[in-house]
Design a protein around this motif. Structure first.
Motif, PDB file in Angstrom:
ATOM      1  N   ASP B  17     -10.412 -55.237-100.873  1.00 14.39           N
ATOM      2  CA  ASP B  17     -11.460 -55.494 -99.879  1.00 14.39           C
ATOM      3  C   ASP B  17     -10.889 -55.536 -98.468  1.00 14.39           C
ATOM      4  OD1 ASP B  17     -13.504 -55.484-101.655  1.00 14.39           O
ATOM      5  OD2 ASP B  17     -13.537 -57.655-101.954  1.00 14.39           O
ATOM      6  N   ALA B  20     -10.173 -52.004 -97.517  1.00 15.54           N
ATOM      7  CA  ALA B  20     -11.433 -51.282 -97.275  1.00 15.54           C
ATOM      8  C   ALA B  20     -12.035 -51.681 -95.933  1.00 15.54           C
ATOM      9  CB  ALA B  20     -12.423 -51.575 -98.404  1.00 15.54           C
ATOM     10  N   ARG B  21     -11.930 -52.957 -95.613  1.00 15.83           N
ATOM     11  CA  ARG B  21     -12.487 -53.441 -94.343  1.00 15.83           C
ATOM     12  C   ARG B  21     -11.761 -52.779 -93.156  1.00 15.83           C
ATOM     13  NH1 ARG B  21     -12.447 -59.800 -94.007  1.00 15.83           N
ATOM     14  NH2 ARG B  21     -13.331 -59.479 -96.088  1.00 15.83           N
ATOM     15  N   ARG B  24     -12.899 -49.179 -92.870  1.00 18.28           N
ATOM     16  CA  ARG B  24     -14.249 -49.057 -92.297  1.00 18.28           C
ATOM     17  C   ARG B  24     -14.202 -49.241 -90.779  1.00 18.28           C
ATOM     18  NH1 ARG B  24     -16.755 -52.031 -95.745  1.00 18.28           N
ATOM     19  NH2 ARG B  24     -17.471 -50.317 -97.057  1.00 18.28           N
ATOM     20  N   ALA B  99      -8.995 -48.508-102.263  1.00 19.51           N
ATOM     21  CA  ALA B  99      -8.942 -48.301-100.816  1.00 19.51           C
ATOM     22  C   ALA B  99      -7.558 -47.846-100.352  1.00 19.51           C
ATOM     23  CB  ALA B  99      -9.366 -49.581-100.095  1.00 19.51           C
ATOM     24  N   SER B 131     -17.382 -48.913-109.462  1.00 19.89           N
ATOM     25  CA  SER B 131     -18.352 -49.799-108.815  1.00 19.89           C
ATOM     26  C   SER B 131     -17.697 -51.031-108.203  1.00 19.89           C
ATOM     27  CB  SER B 131     -19.429 -50.231-109.820  1.00 19.89           C
ATOM     28  OG  SER B 131     -18.864 -50.981-110.858  1.00 19.89           O
ATOM     29  N   TYR B 133     -14.823 -51.204-106.547  1.00 24.26           N
ATOM     30  CA  TYR B 133     -13.856 -50.953-105.475  1.00 24.26           C
ATOM     31  C   TYR B 133     -14.501 -50.350-104.236  1.00 24.26           C
ATOM     32  CZ  TYR B 133     -10.476 -52.054-109.036  1.00 24.26           C
ATOM     33  OH  TYR B 133      -9.781 -52.716-110.010  1.00 24.26           O
ATOM     34  N   ASP B 134     -14.588 -51.174-103.189  1.00 26.07           N
ATOM     35  CA  ASP B 134     -15.026 -50.711-101.876  1.00 26.07           C
ATOM     36  C   ASP B 134     -13.951 -49.779-101.326  1.00 26.07           C
ATOM     37  OD1 ASP B 134     -15.981 -50.446 -99.298  1.00 26.07           O
ATOM     38  OD2 ASP B 134     -15.918 -52.594 -98.824  1.00 26.07           O
ATOM     39  N   GLU B 137     -16.261 -46.854 -97.316  1.00 23.18           N
ATOM     40  CA  GLU B 137     -17.301 -45.869 -97.018  1.00 23.18           C
ATOM     41  C   GLU B 137     -18.522 -46.540 -96.371  1.00 23.18           C
ATOM     42  OE1 GLU B 137     -16.807 -47.502 -99.912  1.00 23.18           O
ATOM     43  OE2 GLU B 137     -17.702 -46.324-101.540  1.00 23.18           O
ATOM     44  N   ARG B 140     -22.395 -45.305-100.370  1.00 26.12           N
ATOM     45  CA  ARG B 140     -21.979 -44.859-101.704  1.00 26.12           C
ATOM     46  C   ARG B 140     -23.190 -44.209-102.368  1.00 26.12           C
ATOM     47  NH1 ARG B 140     -19.828 -49.288-105.903  1.00 26.12           N
ATOM     48  NH2 ARG B 140     -17.932 -49.170-104.652  1.00 26.12           N
ATOM     49  N   THR B 162     -24.726 -51.076-106.774  1.00 24.70           N
ATOM     50  CA  THR B 162     -23.795 -51.106-105.649  1.00 24.70           C
ATOM     51  C   THR B 162     -23.858 -49.812-104.833  1.00 24.70           C
ATOM     52  OG1 THR B 162     -22.026 -50.247-107.057  1.00 24.70           O
ATOM     53  CG2 THR B 162     -22.181 -52.641-106.853  1.00 24.70           C
ATOM     54  N   GLN B 227     -24.999 -51.999 -94.089  1.00 21.01           N
ATOM     55  CA  GLN B 227     -23.596 -52.378 -93.900  1.00 21.01           C
ATOM     56  C   GLN B 227     -22.905 -51.590 -92.792  1.00 21.01           C
ATOM     57  OE1 GLN B 227     -24.636 -50.425 -96.253  1.00 21.01           O
ATOM     58  NE2 GLN B 227     -23.021 -49.406 -97.423  1.00 21.01           N
TER      59      GLN B 227
END
Lengths: 228, 228
Positions: B17, B20-21, B24, B99, B131, B133-134, B137, B140, B162, B227
């Protein structure tokens, strides 16, 4: 972190293997042939199993099935229409079946295994994770539908490497889907030379007799797979 | 054992996470819209992506793609024919992208993100594990082909829960496969009320314009998912 994760994973797999080994010994002692089905979601495991249970039962054989899904007991209800005893294993978020889930489901079902000829185990629809988990089955059969594309064996080699036969399903859709069947078979053989390949459509019935012959041969010692 | 496994899993997810953050934030700063595609093996992610890259590029947009697979770089080679920059992520035995794999692939590719309009990430074919794992993106998109059966959303609810949109693929095969499209849509809405659903065939082109409109709308702040 990595070594610790690997260590935990190895312990899980070892525990699974011990449980699978005990299951296989029980199946052998009871004289029941156990066949597991693995595939992508929607490749047709339940439809094939429906047709298989009905035909084997009509031929006087005693059959039962365990079916794994993340959610719903839809498959168990579909399969129960065949008249065979069926039990759903709901895995929640777990992406594959493990031997202890099979063990627990059999304990709950209380089927007399020595009065069964065949027990089928339908795994969660997943072409990756189920390959790592022995369920004590005598033969693992991987299904691949004609609508999924010829390249899937090359892209998901492990599940083909760990299976005892491949069944190409939805043969009636090969034409509309533009599936190149010789190429699909060649890709399976590339990944796992010598793997028996059956082509069928559970909907049209085409190829079902060869599939039933394959199952009958599993119970004949001379033609049993090596691990039996 | 169970608490220890859960603890390790939570740490893996937390690490993912955070990664991923950060991704993003980089995508936002660069002004590139990132869309990931998830589905069963063979639902048509690569074929849709091929058609999408070609059409967006023909419309003057700058596009690139990362594609995940256990083995082979087949998909990257197929997609490269569109002329867009494409990079394969080979996961080995890992059943999903994480990620840090995206981060590493972007570092290796050295694409100037601020010169891209869209970046697509095609996940490993798997309706379960991706599902969790962010990937950083913005949207999704879950694909479900008409040949997989109407019940899949009910049986694999987490991936639909998700996702930001569902695309029903292989619309040209709905008839031959006997797919009940209203039932399939109703099952998607049962699991995730209000989820946008697009129906298309990348092969025939039917529904492609609505899909491109959906993508264009992602880059319009007023209609961006929550998001963004």
């Amino acid at each position: 972190m990595t070594p610790r994760i690997l260590e935990v994973r190895q312990q899980i797999l070892k525990k699974n293997d011990l449980c699978a080994r005990a299951l296989r010994a029980r199946f052998d002692e009871a004289g029941v042939i156990v066949v597991s089905l693995v595939s992508s979601p929607g490749a047709g495991k339940t439809t094939l199993l429906q047709a298989t249970l009905s035909r084997l039962a009509a031929g006087g054989l005693r059959v039962a099935a365990l079916v794994g899904d993340l959610a719903t007991d839809n498959d168990a209800r579909r399969l129960a229409e065949s008249g065979a005893p069926v039990r759903q294993i709901v895995t929640g978020t777990v992406c594959h079946l493990e031997a202890d889930m099979v063990d627990a489901a059999l304990a709950a079902a209380q089927w007399p295994l020595n009065q069964l000829d065949f027990l089928f185990i339908e795994n969660v629809g997943n072409l990756v994770c189920p390959s790592s988990y022995d369920l004590g089955e005598h033969a693992r059969v991987v299904l691949l539908s004609t609508t999924e594309g010829e390249d899937k064996p090359l892209k998901y080699p492990t599940i083909f490497n760990t299976s005892d036969a491949a069944v190409v399903t939805k043969l009636d859709l090969a034409g509309p889907a533009g599936c190149d069947l010789p190429q699909m078979s060649a890709n399976i053989q590339d990944v796992r030379p010598g793997l028996p390949i059956l082509l069928l459509s559970a909907r049209s019935g085409q190829g079902m007799n060869q599939w039933l012959d394959f199952l009958h041969n599993l119970s004949t010692p001379a033609t049993q797979p090596a691990q039996l």
